[in-house]
Design a protein around this motif. Sequence first.
Motif, PDB file in Angstrom:
ATOM      1  N   MET A 170       0.791  -1.369   0.000  1.00 26.64           N
ATOM      2  CA  MET A 170       0.089   0.013   0.060  1.00 26.64           C
ATOM      3  C   MET A 170       0.790   1.363   0.010  1.00 26.64           C
ATOM      4  O   MET A 170       0.522   2.309  -0.788  1.00 26.64           O
ATOM      5  N   ARG A 171       1.777   1.264   0.707  1.00 19.95           N
ATOM      6  CA  ARG A 171       2.861   2.364   1.126  1.00 19.95           C
ATOM      7  C   ARG A 171       3.422   2.717  -0.495  1.00 19.95           C
ATOM      8  O   ARG A 171       3.587   3.731  -0.831  1.00 19.95           O
ATOM      9  N   ASP A 172       4.101   1.508  -1.002  1.00 19.30           N
ATOM     10  CA  ASP A 172       4.666   1.595  -2.183  1.00 19.30           C
ATOM     11  C   ASP A 172       3.625   2.092  -3.378  1.00 19.30           C
ATOM     12  O   ASP A 172       4.012   2.953  -4.321  1.00 19.30           O
ATOM     13  N   ALA A 173       2.398   1.681  -3.227  1.00 15.32           N
ATOM     14  CA  ALA A 173       1.355   2.094  -4.507  1.00 15.32           C
ATOM     15  C   ALA A 173       1.165   3.621  -4.163  1.00 15.32           C
ATOM     16  O   ALA A 173       0.976   4.463  -5.083  1.00 15.32           O
ATOM     17  N   GLU A 174       1.026   4.304  -2.728  1.00 13.82           N
ATOM     18  CA  GLU A 174       0.999   5.640  -2.426  1.00 13.82           C
ATOM     19  C   GLU A 174       2.282   6.237  -3.085  1.00 13.82           C
ATOM     20  O   GLU A 174       1.908   7.325  -3.750  1.00 13.82           O
ATOM     21  N   ILE A 175       3.362   5.899  -2.828  1.00 14.74           N
ATOM     22  CA  ILE A 175       4.285   6.473  -3.650  1.00 14.74           C
ATOM     23  C   ILE A 175       4.311   6.605  -5.024  1.00 14.74           C
ATOM     24  O   ILE A 175       4.575   7.543  -5.765  1.00 14.74           O
ATOM     25  N   GLU A 176       4.038   5.440  -5.630  1.00 12.37           N
ATOM     26  CA  GLU A 176       3.969   5.374  -7.223  1.00 12.37           C
ATOM     27  C   GLU A 176       2.798   6.494  -7.501  1.00 12.37           C
ATOM     28  O   GLU A 176       2.940   7.081  -8.544  1.00 12.37           O
ATOM     29  N   GLN A 177       1.745   6.398  -7.074  1.00 12.64           N
ATOM     30  CA  GLN A 177       0.626   7.384  -7.493  1.00 12.64           C
ATOM     31  C   GLN A 177       1.180   8.914  -7.147  1.00 12.64           C
ATOM     32  O   GLN A 177       0.473   9.615  -8.049  1.00 12.64           O
ATOM     33  N   ARG A 178       1.683   9.194  -6.399  1.00 15.22           N
ATOM     34  CA  ARG A 178       2.107  10.360  -6.051  1.00 15.22           C
ATOM     35  C   ARG A 178       2.885  11.067  -6.969  1.00 15.22           C
ATOM     36  O   ARG A 178       2.909  12.140  -7.792  1.00 15.22           O
ATOM     37  N   THR A 179       4.130   9.901  -7.454  1.00  9.60           N
ATOM     38  CA  THR A 179       4.926  10.360  -8.508  1.00  9.60           C
ATOM     39  C   THR A 179       4.222  10.518  -9.729  1.00  9.60           C
ATOM     40  O   THR A 179       4.540  11.580 -10.649  1.00  9.60           O
ATOM     41  N   LEU A 180       3.380   9.537 -10.101  1.00 13.08           N
ATOM     42  CA  LEU A 180       2.653   9.591 -11.374  1.00 13.08           C
ATOM     43  C   LEU A 180       1.540  10.866 -11.376  1.00 13.08           C
ATOM     44  O   LEU A 180       1.578  11.574 -12.515  1.00 13.08           O
ATOM     45  N   ALA A 181       1.297  11.415 -10.283  1.00 13.13           N
ATOM     46  CA  ALA A 181       0.315  12.486 -10.309  1.00 13.13           C
ATOM     47  C   ALA A 181       1.199  13.686 -10.606  1.00 13.13           C
ATOM     48  O   ALA A 181       0.664  14.698 -11.353  1.00 13.13           O
ATOM     49  N   GLU A 182       2.493  13.613 -10.027  1.00 10.10           N
ATOM     50  CA  GLU A 182       3.315  14.715 -10.511  1.00 10.10           C
ATOM     51  C   GLU A 182       3.732  14.892 -11.873  1.00 10.10           C
ATOM     52  O   GLU A 182       3.721  16.143 -12.512  1.00 10.10           O
ATOM     53  N   LEU A 183       3.847  13.777 -12.346  1.00  9.17           N
ATOM     54  CA  LEU A 183       4.312  13.702 -13.823  1.00  9.17           C
ATOM     55  C   LEU A 183       2.989  14.070 -14.716  1.00  9.17           C
ATOM     56  O   LEU A 183       3.357  14.552 -15.690  1.00  9.17           O
ATOM     57  N   TYR A 184       1.943  13.742 -14.483  1.00  9.52           N
ATOM     58  CA  TYR A 184       0.920  14.132 -15.029  1.00  9.52           C
ATOM     59  C   TYR A 184       0.414  15.616 -14.980  1.00  9.52           C
ATOM     60  O   TYR A 184       0.160  16.171 -15.970  1.00  9.52           O
TER      61      TYR A 184
END
Length: 189
Positions: A170-184
């Motif tokens: 869950m923590r890894d998914a949160e980090i990945e989603q935050r990174t993807l949101a920033e890139l978006y």
Amino acid sequence: MTNQESMPGDKLTMANTLNGAFLLAHAHALTCSVFLRTDFGKEGIGIAGLLSIFLILGWGSFGNSLPMLGFFVCWLIAVICQRIKQLINWQRGAVIHSLYGGRPWLSKRLFPRMSELNAKGVDAFICLIAGGLLTQFDKPLGWFVMAGFVSIMVTEGMMVEATRRQLQQMRDAEIEQRTLAELYKRGKF
């Protein structure tokens, strides 16, 4: 198909081995935990309960122990009582995870301030003590109950590790989603 070729599901993997070991440990732990816990989930006893029958009767036959038959009858009554408790909980609208392995009522009564996880560990020590006392009357029964120490500790340890891994994912998914949101937000796709 030659002898060296195998079906896709025929390979023994580490996951299959761990799942089998967990099922065996859970089935044995269940032979003791139905006496020590309450409020099991709908599938908290499940297939492990069926395997528990074979463990109890098999060990009793192997050890030529008549008291194991008495233990089996007591265990069966305890399982029926747990099923009735599940029905009562369902009628009251209690929300319990279907695979929940029960709340340790005896350990929590002995140590009310203890966390549930630690109380489940105390259940293992209760098996060790009770089994030690039972060996004075019937060795196969006593050793079977004492083995509950190992099976409960293994089962609870594997559950804790599974929960830890889920939280890590869950923590890894949160980090990945935050990174993807920033890139978006930057338009970098």
